[in-house]
Design a protein around this motif. Sequence first.
Motif, short mmCIF file in Angstrom:
data_model
loop_
_atom_site.label_atom_id
_atom_site.label_comp_id
_atom_site.label_asym_id
_atom_site.label_seq_id
_atom_site.Cartn_x
_atom_site.Cartn_y
_atom_site.Cartn_z
N TRP A 103 33.26 -4.21 -17.54
CA TRP A 103 33.10 -4.17 -18.99
C TRP A 103 32.46 -5.46 -19.47
N SER A 104 31.87 -5.41 -20.64
CA SER A 104 31.23 -6.59 -21.24
C SER A 104 31.14 -6.41 -22.75
N LEU A 105 31.31 -7.51 -23.47
CA LEU A 105 31.09 -7.57 -24.92
C LEU A 105 30.27 -8.82 -25.20
N GLY A 106 29.22 -8.68 -26.01
CA GLY A 106 28.39 -9.84 -26.30
C GLY A 106 27.84 -9.81 -27.70
N LEU A 107 27.49 -10.99 -28.20
CA LEU A 107 26.91 -11.14 -29.53
C LEU A 107 25.89 -12.26 -29.45
N GLY A 108 24.71 -12.03 -30.01
CA GLY A 108 23.66 -13.04 -29.99
C GLY A 108 22.96 -13.13 -31.33
N TRP A 109 22.19 -14.20 -31.53
CA TRP A 109 21.45 -14.42 -32.76
C TRP A 109 20.01 -14.78 -32.44
N GLY B 226 33.98 -8.80 -17.46
CA GLY B 226 34.94 -8.78 -16.37
C GLY B 226 35.09 -7.38 -15.83
N PHE B 227 36.23 -7.10 -15.26
CA PHE B 227 36.50 -5.78 -14.72
C PHE B 227 38.00 -5.54 -14.71
N GLN B 228 38.34 -4.28 -14.67
CA GLN B 228 39.73 -3.85 -14.55
C GLN B 228 39.82 -3.00 -13.30
#
Length: 174
Positions: free
Chosen positions: A136-142, A161-163
Amino acid sequence: TKLGSSNSYLLAEFPFGLRYKVQSNWAVEAELTAAYGQSKSTDINSGGTRSNSQISQARVSSDFLIQAGSFDLIPEIEVQIPFQKIDPNTDTVMVGEGVQSLAGKLNLQGQFGQADFFSYIGYQTRDQGRSTLMPWSLGLGWGGGDVSGKGDSLLGARLFGFQSIANDKDKDLP
């Protein structure tokens, strides 16, 4: 990484890849990873510092862009093939996991003004009885321009990361 008894392990990986856009919404990618591993031991019987370097794995993937209003969905499939399996009967320094894997991911990305949101969730199965994972991944950029990637640069952060979904076959072995 520091290990017990003042021992340590270092792994440096250098990926080299190509991405080819087959159509405006479909791409394929191939990558080779060169790796250097170093193991330092203070144990008299192990003999100090050992190292290993090689092309450790190949990765091939394909993804397909589906534009859905203000978001893009990008299904992706990926195969990783190691060039060296882990052999518990030798003391060769590891330069990777040494297991073949197949992964499917669903990427989601969108733009809100100057902010770009990007994330994925997936399923990864690995051979040799290794655990099955949910990466899984969550990201935010500008400052990245539009979602199509026509921006000049992007500054952001990503949490990933991962589960574990199923444990290794030898989880309870020392």
